[in-house]
Design a protein around this motif. Structure first.
Motif, PDB file in Angstrom:
ATOM      1  N   HIS A  25     -10.375  53.177  -5.701  1.00 45.67           N
ATOM      2  CA  HIS A  25     -11.338  53.437  -6.772  1.00 45.67           C
ATOM      3  C   HIS A  25     -12.708  53.785  -6.193  1.00 45.67           C
ATOM      4  N   LEU A  26     -13.143  53.006  -5.232  1.00 49.68           N
ATOM      5  CA  LEU A  26     -14.438  53.268  -4.615  1.00 49.68           C
ATOM      6  C   LEU A  26     -14.426  54.587  -3.862  1.00 49.68           C
ATOM      7  N   ASP A  27     -13.340  54.874  -3.142  1.00 45.43           N
ATOM      8  CA  ASP A  27     -13.278  56.136  -2.395  1.00 45.43           C
ATOM      9  C   ASP A  27     -13.275  57.329  -3.345  1.00 45.43           C
ATOM     10  N   THR A  28     -12.639  57.195  -4.487  1.00 47.83           N
ATOM     11  CA  THR A  28     -12.639  58.273  -5.479  1.00 47.83           C
ATOM     12  C   THR A  28     -14.059  58.535  -5.969  1.00 47.83           C
ATOM     13  N   GLN A  29     -14.823  57.484  -6.152  1.00 46.82           N
ATOM     14  CA  GLN A  29     -16.218  57.646  -6.567  1.00 46.82           C
ATOM     15  C   GLN A  29     -17.037  58.339  -5.490  1.00 46.82           C
ATOM     16  N   LEU A  30     -16.662  58.144  -4.228  1.00 43.02           N
ATOM     17  CA  LEU A  30     -17.389  58.770  -3.123  1.00 43.02           C
ATOM     18  C   LEU A  30     -16.984  60.224  -2.906  1.00 43.02           C
ATOM     19  N   ALA A  31     -15.955  60.686  -3.592  1.00 44.06           N
ATOM     20  CA  ALA A  31     -15.451  62.044  -3.387  1.00 44.06           C
ATOM     21  C   ALA A  31     -16.511  63.101  -3.668  1.00 44.06           C
ATOM     22  N   ILE A  43     -20.598  52.244   4.858  1.00 44.45           N
ATOM     23  CA  ILE A  43     -21.397  51.203   4.209  1.00 44.45           C
ATOM     24  C   ILE A  43     -20.592  50.446   3.148  1.00 44.45           C
ATOM     25  N   ASN A  44     -19.895  51.167   2.283  1.00 43.69           N
ATOM     26  CA  ASN A  44     -19.275  50.556   1.108  1.00 43.69           C
ATOM     27  C   ASN A  44     -17.782  50.277   1.242  1.00 43.69           C
ATOM     28  N   LEU A  45     -17.069  51.180   1.883  1.00 41.95           N
ATOM     29  CA  LEU A  45     -15.614  51.073   1.915  1.00 41.95           C
ATOM     30  C   LEU A  45     -15.115  50.219   3.085  1.00 41.95           C
ATOM     31  N   LYS A  46     -15.750  50.381   4.229  1.00 42.97           N
ATOM     32  CA  LYS A  46     -15.297  49.677   5.425  1.00 42.97           C
ATOM     33  C   LYS A  46     -15.217  48.163   5.221  1.00 42.97           C
ATOM     34  N   PRO A  47     -16.204  47.516   4.603  1.00 35.69           N
ATOM     35  CA  PRO A  47     -16.081  46.061   4.388  1.00 35.69           C
ATOM     36  C   PRO A  47     -14.866  45.681   3.534  1.00 35.69           C
ATOM     37  N   LEU A  48     -14.546  46.502   2.518  1.00 39.33           N
ATOM     38  CA  LEU A  48     -13.367  46.218   1.693  1.00 39.33           C
ATOM     39  C   LEU A  48     -12.087  46.358   2.508  1.00 39.33           C
ATOM     40  N   VAL A  49     -12.034  47.385   3.340  1.00 43.46           N
ATOM     41  CA  VAL A  49     -10.841  47.618   4.159  1.00 43.46           C
ATOM     42  C   VAL A  49     -10.682  46.492   5.175  1.00 43.46           C
ATOM     43  N   GLU A  50     -11.770  46.124   5.826  1.00 50.02           N
ATOM     44  CA  GLU A  50     -11.699  45.034   6.803  1.00 50.02           C
ATOM     45  C   GLU A  50     -11.282  43.722   6.133  1.00 50.02           C
ATOM     46  N   ALA A  51     -11.831  43.442   4.955  1.00 52.66           N
ATOM     47  CA  ALA A  51     -11.471  42.226   4.226  1.00 52.66           C
ATOM     48  C   ALA A  51      -9.989  42.243   3.837  1.00 52.66           C
ATOM     49  N   PHE A  52      -9.480  43.418   3.483  1.00 47.91           N
ATOM     50  CA  PHE A  52      -8.063  43.527   3.127  1.00 47.91           C
ATOM     51  C   PHE A  52      -7.189  43.149   4.320  1.00 47.91           C
ATOM     52  N   PHE A  53      -7.525  43.674   5.506  1.00 50.57           N
ATOM     53  CA  PHE A  53      -6.701  43.374   6.678  1.00 50.57           C
ATOM     54  C   PHE A  53      -6.795  41.903   7.078  1.00 50.57           C
ATOM     55  N   ASN A  79       0.496  47.156  10.107  1.00 57.61           N
ATOM     56  CA  ASN A  79       0.828  48.162  11.125  1.00 57.61           C
ATOM     57  C   ASN A  79       0.006  49.439  10.971  1.00 57.61           C
ATOM     58  N   GLN A  80      -0.610  49.626   9.818  1.00 56.35           N
ATOM     59  CA  GLN A  80      -1.428  50.823   9.575  1.00 56.35           C
ATOM     60  C   GLN A  80      -2.907  50.580   9.869  1.00 56.35           C
ATOM     61  N   GLU A  81      -3.251  49.395  10.324  1.00 52.16           N
ATOM     62  CA  GLU A  81      -4.663  49.043  10.501  1.00 52.16           C
ATOM     63  C   GLU A  81      -5.396  50.015  11.413  1.00 52.16           C
ATOM     64  N   GLU A  82      -4.737  50.502  12.435  1.00 49.54           N
ATOM     65  CA  GLU A  82      -5.408  51.431  13.351  1.00 49.54           C
ATOM     66  C   GLU A  82      -5.883  52.692  12.633  1.00 49.54           C
ATOM     67  N   HIS A  83      -5.280  52.993  11.496  1.00 46.47           N
ATOM     68  CA  HIS A  83      -5.647  54.200  10.764  1.00 46.47           C
ATOM     69  C   HIS A  83      -6.926  54.023   9.949  1.00 46.47           C
ATOM     70  N   GLU A  84      -7.519  52.837   9.999  1.00 49.43           N
ATOM     71  CA  GLU A  84      -8.767  52.637   9.270  1.00 49.43           C
ATOM     72  C   GLU A  84      -9.871  53.504   9.871  1.00 49.43           C
ATOM     73  N   LYS A  85      -9.592  54.112  11.024  1.00 48.28           N
ATOM     74  CA  LYS A  85     -10.567  55.007  11.655  1.00 48.28           C
ATOM     75  C   LYS A  85     -10.895  56.201  10.767  1.00 48.28           C
ATOM     76  N   PRO A  93      -8.504  62.268   3.708  1.00 50.31           N
ATOM     77  CA  PRO A  93      -8.100  61.418   2.576  1.00 50.31           C
ATOM     78  C   PRO A  93      -7.545  60.086   3.072  1.00 50.31           C
ATOM     79  N   LEU A  94      -7.561  59.088   2.200  1.00 51.98           N
ATOM     80  CA  LEU A  94      -7.062  57.769   2.578  1.00 51.98           C
ATOM     81  C   LEU A  94      -5.551  57.748   2.775  1.00 51.98           C
ATOM     82  N   ASP A  95      -4.843  58.681   2.157  1.00 56.15           N
ATOM     83  CA  ASP A  95      -3.388  58.699   2.288  1.00 56.15           C
ATOM     84  C   ASP A  95      -2.911  60.131   2.499  1.00 56.15           C
ATOM     85  N   ASN A  96      -1.632  60.271   2.670  1.00 56.74           N
ATOM     86  CA  ASN A  96      -1.052  61.591   2.885  1.00 56.74           C
ATOM     87  C   ASN A  96      -0.212  62.041   1.683  1.00 56.74           C
TER      88      ASN A  96
END
Length: 165
Positions: A25-31, A43-53, A79-85, A93-96
Protein backbone atom coordinates in the motif's frame (compact mmCIF):
# COMPACT_ATOMS: atom_id res chain seq x y z
CA UNK A 1 -19.23 -15.86 13.15
CA UNK A 2 -17.58 -13.02 15.12
CA UNK A 3 -15.45 -15.55 16.98
CA UNK A 4 -14.34 -17.12 13.69
CA UNK A 5 -13.43 -13.69 12.32
CA UNK A 6 -11.44 -12.83 15.46
CA UNK A 7 -9.73 -16.22 15.40
CA UNK A 8 -8.69 -15.62 11.79
CA UNK A 9 -7.22 -12.25 12.77
CA UNK A 10 -5.07 -13.97 15.37
CA UNK A 11 -3.39 -16.28 12.84
CA UNK A 12 0.16 -15.83 11.61
CA UNK A 13 -1.07 -15.92 8.02
CA UNK A 14 -3.46 -13.03 8.63
CA UNK A 15 -0.80 -10.97 10.39
CA UNK A 16 1.72 -11.65 7.61
CA UNK A 17 -0.82 -10.63 4.98
CA UNK A 18 -1.58 -7.40 6.82
CA UNK A 19 2.13 -6.53 7.13
CA UNK A 20 2.84 -7.28 3.48
CA UNK A 21 -0.31 -5.40 2.46
CA UNK A 22 0.88 -2.32 4.34
CA UNK A 23 4.22 -2.46 2.51
CA UNK A 24 2.51 -2.72 -0.89
CA UNK A 25 0.00 0.00 0.00
CA UNK A 26 2.75 2.43 0.92
CA UNK A 27 4.80 1.56 -2.17
CA UNK A 28 1.75 2.14 -4.37
CA UNK A 29 1.41 5.60 -2.86
CA UNK A 30 5.07 6.25 -3.69
CA UNK A 31 4.55 5.28 -7.34
CA UNK A 32 3.80 8.90 -8.23
CA UNK A 33 7.14 10.02 -6.79
CA UNK A 34 9.30 10.14 -9.90
CA UNK A 35 12.55 11.63 -8.66
CA UNK A 36 12.13 10.95 -4.97
CA UNK A 37 10.83 7.39 -4.98
CA UNK A 38 14.19 5.85 -4.08
CA UNK A 39 14.62 8.26 -1.18
CA UNK A 40 11.03 7.78 -0.02
CA UNK A 41 11.42 4.01 -0.13
CA UNK A 42 14.48 4.30 2.10
CA UNK A 43 12.74 6.60 4.56
CA UNK A 44 9.24 5.10 4.69
CA UNK A 45 9.28 1.60 3.27
CA UNK A 46 12.58 0.20 4.50
CA UNK A 47 11.57 0.28 8.21
CA UNK A 48 8.38 -1.67 7.41
CA UNK A 49 10.32 -4.25 5.40
CA UNK A 50 12.97 -4.64 8.09
CA UNK A 51 10.28 -4.99 10.77
CA UNK A 52 8.55 -7.66 8.68
CA UNK A 53 11.72 -9.74 8.45
CA UNK A 54 12.40 -9.41 12.19
CA UNK A 55 8.82 -10.53 12.87
CA UNK A 56 9.03 -13.41 10.36
CA UNK A 57 12.26 -14.70 11.90
CA UNK A 58 10.68 -14.55 15.35
CA UNK A 59 7.75 -16.62 14.06
CA UNK A 60 10.13 -19.06 12.38
CA UNK A 61 12.19 -19.68 15.51
CA UNK A 62 9.41 -19.43 18.11
CA UNK A 63 8.08 -22.91 17.50
CA UNK A 64 4.52 -21.58 17.07
CA UNK A 65 4.47 -23.19 13.65
CA UNK A 66 5.90 -26.67 13.30
CA UNK A 67 4.64 -27.50 9.81
CA UNK A 68 2.16 -26.43 7.18
CA UNK A 69 1.66 -23.89 4.42
CA UNK A 70 2.01 -20.87 6.71
CA UNK A 71 5.45 -22.00 7.87
CA UNK A 72 6.41 -22.68 4.25
CA UNK A 73 5.32 -19.13 3.40
CA UNK A 74 7.31 -17.64 6.29
CA UNK A 75 10.39 -19.62 5.24
CA UNK A 76 9.95 -18.48 1.65
CA UNK A 77 9.71 -14.83 2.77
CA UNK A 78 12.86 -15.10 4.85
CA UNK A 79 14.69 -16.63 1.88
CA UNK A 80 13.77 -13.51 -0.11
CA UNK A 81 15.28 -11.09 2.41
CA UNK A 82 18.32 -10.41 0.25
CA UNK A 83 15.97 -8.95 -2.34
CA UNK A 84 15.09 -6.07 -0.03
CA UNK A 85 17.91 -4.29 -1.90
CA UNK A 86 15.27 -3.28 -4.45
CA UNK A 87 14.31 -0.62 -1.95
CA UNK A 88 17.46 1.19 -3.08
CA UNK A 89 16.01 1.63 -6.56
CA UNK A 90 12.88 3.64 -7.22
CA UNK A 91 12.23 1.99 -10.58
CA UNK A 92 12.22 -1.66 -9.56
CA UNK A 93 8.80 -3.10 -8.63
CA UNK A 94 8.42 -4.98 -5.36
CA UNK A 95 7.41 -8.16 -7.17
CA UNK A 96 7.63 -9.78 -10.56
CA UNK A 97 3.88 -10.08 -11.16
CA UNK A 98 4.07 -8.27 -14.51
CA UNK A 99 6.68 -10.74 -15.76
CA UNK A 100 4.69 -13.71 -14.51
CA UNK A 101 1.56 -12.40 -16.24
CA UNK A 102 3.46 -12.02 -19.50
CA UNK A 103 4.81 -15.56 -19.25
CA UNK A 104 1.37 -16.96 -18.44
CA UNK A 105 0.05 -16.11 -21.90
CA UNK A 106 3.12 -17.75 -23.43
CA UNK A 107 2.44 -20.94 -21.49
CA UNK A 108 -1.21 -20.91 -22.47
CA UNK A 109 -0.20 -21.05 -26.13
CA UNK A 110 2.30 -23.86 -25.75
CA UNK A 111 0.26 -26.08 -28.06
CA UNK A 112 1.59 -23.88 -30.88
CA UNK A 113 5.12 -25.00 -29.99
CA UNK A 114 4.43 -28.26 -31.81
CA UNK A 115 4.64 -26.28 -35.03
CA UNK A 116 8.19 -25.18 -34.25
CA UNK A 117 10.41 -27.91 -35.63
CA UNK A 118 13.82 -26.23 -35.73
CA UNK A 119 16.18 -24.17 -33.60
CA UNK A 120 15.77 -21.20 -35.98
CA UNK A 121 12.00 -21.49 -35.70
CA UNK A 122 12.23 -21.50 -31.91
CA UNK A 123 14.51 -18.44 -31.94
CA UNK A 124 12.17 -16.60 -34.30
CA UNK A 125 9.18 -17.47 -32.15
CA UNK A 126 10.97 -16.19 -29.04
CA UNK A 127 11.84 -12.91 -30.78
CA UNK A 128 8.27 -12.34 -31.95
CA UNK A 129 6.94 -13.22 -28.51
CA UNK A 130 9.38 -10.82 -26.85
CA UNK A 131 8.42 -7.99 -29.22
CA UNK A 132 4.69 -8.48 -28.71
CA UNK A 133 4.98 -8.70 -24.91
CA UNK A 134 7.15 -5.56 -24.90
CA UNK A 135 4.44 -3.78 -26.89
CA UNK A 136 1.77 -4.92 -24.41
CA UNK A 137 3.90 -3.83 -21.45
CA UNK A 138 4.14 -0.36 -23.00
CA UNK A 139 0.40 -0.15 -23.76
CA UNK A 140 0.92 -0.43 -27.51
CA UNK A 141 -1.13 -2.39 -30.01
CA UNK A 142 1.05 -5.50 -30.57
CA UNK A 143 -0.05 -5.98 -34.20
CA UNK A 144 0.65 -2.35 -35.15
CA UNK A 145 3.93 -2.34 -33.21
CA UNK A 146 5.11 -5.56 -34.83
CA UNK A 147 4.11 -4.25 -38.25
CA UNK A 148 6.12 -1.07 -37.61
CA UNK A 149 9.18 -2.97 -36.35
CA UNK A 150 9.19 -5.35 -39.31
CA UNK A 151 8.76 -2.46 -41.77
CA UNK A 152 11.67 -0.57 -40.25
CA UNK A 153 13.86 -3.69 -40.16
CA UNK A 154 13.05 -4.44 -43.81
CA UNK A 155 14.32 -1.01 -44.81
CA UNK A 156 17.59 -1.61 -42.92
CA UNK A 157 18.28 -5.28 -43.54
CA UNK A 158 21.63 -4.56 -45.22
CA UNK A 159 22.81 -2.15 -42.51
CA UNK A 160 25.70 -3.15 -40.27
CA UNK A 161 25.08 -0.17 -37.99
CA UNK A 162 22.11 -0.76 -35.74
CA UNK A 163 21.77 2.80 -34.47
CA UNK A 164 18.41 3.09 -36.29
CA UNK A 165 16.90 0.82 -33.64
Amino acid sequence: PKQDHQAAKDTVAYKATKRIGAIYHLDTQLADETDDRKKQRQINLKPLVEAFFVWAKEIQTSGRLTKGKTLEGINYCINQEEHEKILGDGEVPLDNNATESALRSFCLHKHAWKLIDSIDGAKSSAIIYSITETAKANNLNPFRYLNHVLTVLKDHQDDTDYSFI
